[in-house]
Design a protein around this motif. Sequence first.
Motif, short mmCIF file in Angstrom:
data_model
loop_
_atom_site.label_atom_id
_atom_site.label_comp_id
_atom_site.label_asym_id
_atom_site.label_seq_id
_atom_site.Cartn_x
_atom_site.Cartn_y
_atom_site.Cartn_z
N THR A 180 123.64 90.50 16.00
CA THR A 180 123.59 89.54 17.10
C THR A 180 123.90 88.15 16.57
N LYS A 181 124.82 87.47 17.19
CA LYS A 181 125.24 86.16 16.71
C LYS A 181 124.71 85.04 17.61
N VAL A 182 124.54 83.90 17.04
CA VAL A 182 124.11 82.74 17.81
C VAL A 182 125.22 82.35 18.76
N GLN A 225 125.43 81.45 8.82
CA GLN A 225 125.98 82.09 10.02
C GLN A 225 127.50 81.98 10.06
N ASP A 237 115.97 80.92 15.60
CA ASP A 237 116.71 80.96 14.34
C ASP A 237 116.03 81.88 13.32
N GLN A 293 114.37 84.57 13.96
CA GLN A 293 114.70 85.95 14.31
C GLN A 293 116.09 86.32 13.79
N ASP A 294 117.05 85.42 14.00
CA ASP A 294 118.41 85.69 13.54
C ASP A 294 118.47 85.71 12.00
N TYR A 295 117.69 84.82 11.38
CA TYR A 295 117.62 84.80 9.91
C TYR A 295 117.12 86.14 9.39
N GLN A 317 118.36 93.40 20.29
CA GLN A 317 117.83 92.89 19.03
C GLN A 317 116.71 93.78 18.50
#
Length: 607
Positions: free
Chosen positions: A31-33, A66, A93, A95-97, A133
């Motif tokens: 999943t991308k920002v 990213q 951030d 979570q994405d990290y 996610q």
Amino acid sequence: MKALHFSIIVCLSVIISACGTSPKVNQSKLTKVESPAPKQPEELISLALKSTSPKQQSKLFFQAAQSYWENNLYAQSDAALGSVQIEHLNEADAQDYLLMSLKLATSNKNKARIEKILPLIPNLGLSGMNVDQQIELSHLLSQAYEITDLTIEAAITLIDHRGLINPEHHQDTDEQIWHLLRSTETADLSQYIYTGDNPDALAWLDLARTIQLNQISLDAQYNAFQAWNELWPSHPASLNPPHELSILKQLPNTRPDSITLALPLSGPLQLAGKAIRDGFMAQHYASNKQNPNHEPLQVRFFDTATQDILSLYNQAPETGSLIIGPLDKASLKALNSLDIISTPTLALNYLPATNAGSDKLYQLGLAPETEARQLATRLHDKSLKRVGIILPENNLGFRIYDSFVESFSSLDGVVIDSVFYKNQKSLASSVARLLGTEDSQNRKRKIRKITNTALEFLPRRRQDIDALVMIAKPEIARQIKPLFAYHYAADLPVFASSQIHNISDNNDNRDLDGIEFIEMPWMLSSTIDIKSQINHAIPESTEQYSRFYALGADSYNIAPRLQLLHEVRGSQMQGHTGMLSMDEQGIINRQLEWAKFRKGKAVTIKE
């Protein structure tokens, strides 16, 4: 540590239970920002290095990571992530990290990195994640647990998130769950205490324990699976069992009705052939005693020393028949020359690696190359990259040497030096050459001759060896090991093949203390019932051909499992000759055990 792992699984379970939709899984990309990085990653890193705010630094490093990720520059992304302090990121951030870090660590199988990431998961506010996610994180977590050898936790993670995924993927997920549980050590399964509240997980664990604890007997597994089905009739593994279990359900139809033992029962190989026969029959009688209601198995004997093996295949095959043998390579080579092997055959030797076997030809044996390959792997796993090896100057020594060097080289290991001894008289000089003390003595003599002076001199061994490999029988090994110490190599670890171990050897083996060697379970265990029965009935069975009794017993146990091992990739069977598995060519591989001499006795190494 178990509490931490469970807290991660519980955390996921809470999230999953709050979701009622079952969207289609998309695991192809992370999943991308949504908002792209406004600057080039190098510029972001430059800004981060100039910033005095830890929060701003972490944000910029993460944005750079990213950007690198989106351009498939994974090494650069990983490096940028290493400068991020997660406590300074906002929840989204963070979570994405976490997803990106797990993705990189699992793709690189970086066990140390994974172990640092896993403890961070329970501290994050995961409730804000969308379903995609959550699915992605669950799969990544399962992979991470598997890489760190926590296969039970990996399986439970998949079980707990199974309800989120599209039903058309359930069967694949169930196969993966079963593979993870089946690859778990029986002792770990038995000792694991599940404290969750998912009945499906409890049932999966119960099923895995049931199958593992009964794996020495296929009939016991079949009966145990039937009983488990009655307890859990609506469980996914009952309604649509994994492939291994679906084959197990067909056991009454896959067990051979008749077996022909095609072995050398006379001639030069008769002692080995008769030991295999006796091991087979001992296991057969034990099975009949445990399962008196079975249809009787018809066993025939065929002496390959006096009869042509090909004559067995000139007649129409009988339904449900199996041939076990031949043992000698000449008969096996002749058998492989047939265009079609009409009757399923379990050969007790191996064809050369360049020869492809028939679809109905399976191969199981006691080849020394098996031990050589696993010796190489053992040294590699212990980070021992440079070794010296001493072997007998005969065909066995040459075969082990060639296989070991090939395997060790493929693992980036180096055989620094090797020596072959002819007899006991040559041992001292062979060890001196291997350890370089002979060169040291030669240097002393040269210096003394040049200077004509009596020198104080302490010989030194070579310093470029990490470990020693010794291929020798016990009576030879008892001489070589002290020679290692005499030549200043007492500090080097020593590894050996099973040739060093003889259960009938009553000599004091304290000189062998510290040596690690590879061996089959039959030779290390004192609790195998049929082994005790054979030793009592045939006292000489503890001597030279003891391993062939184990091979005979395994050939009986594996006969009804051939289809299962062939069709289910990764399936295994605990045998007397090792943990057995089969590759796509029908070759049955044996994973052996490791033992060590302590106070003169062989002691199994538990790892």
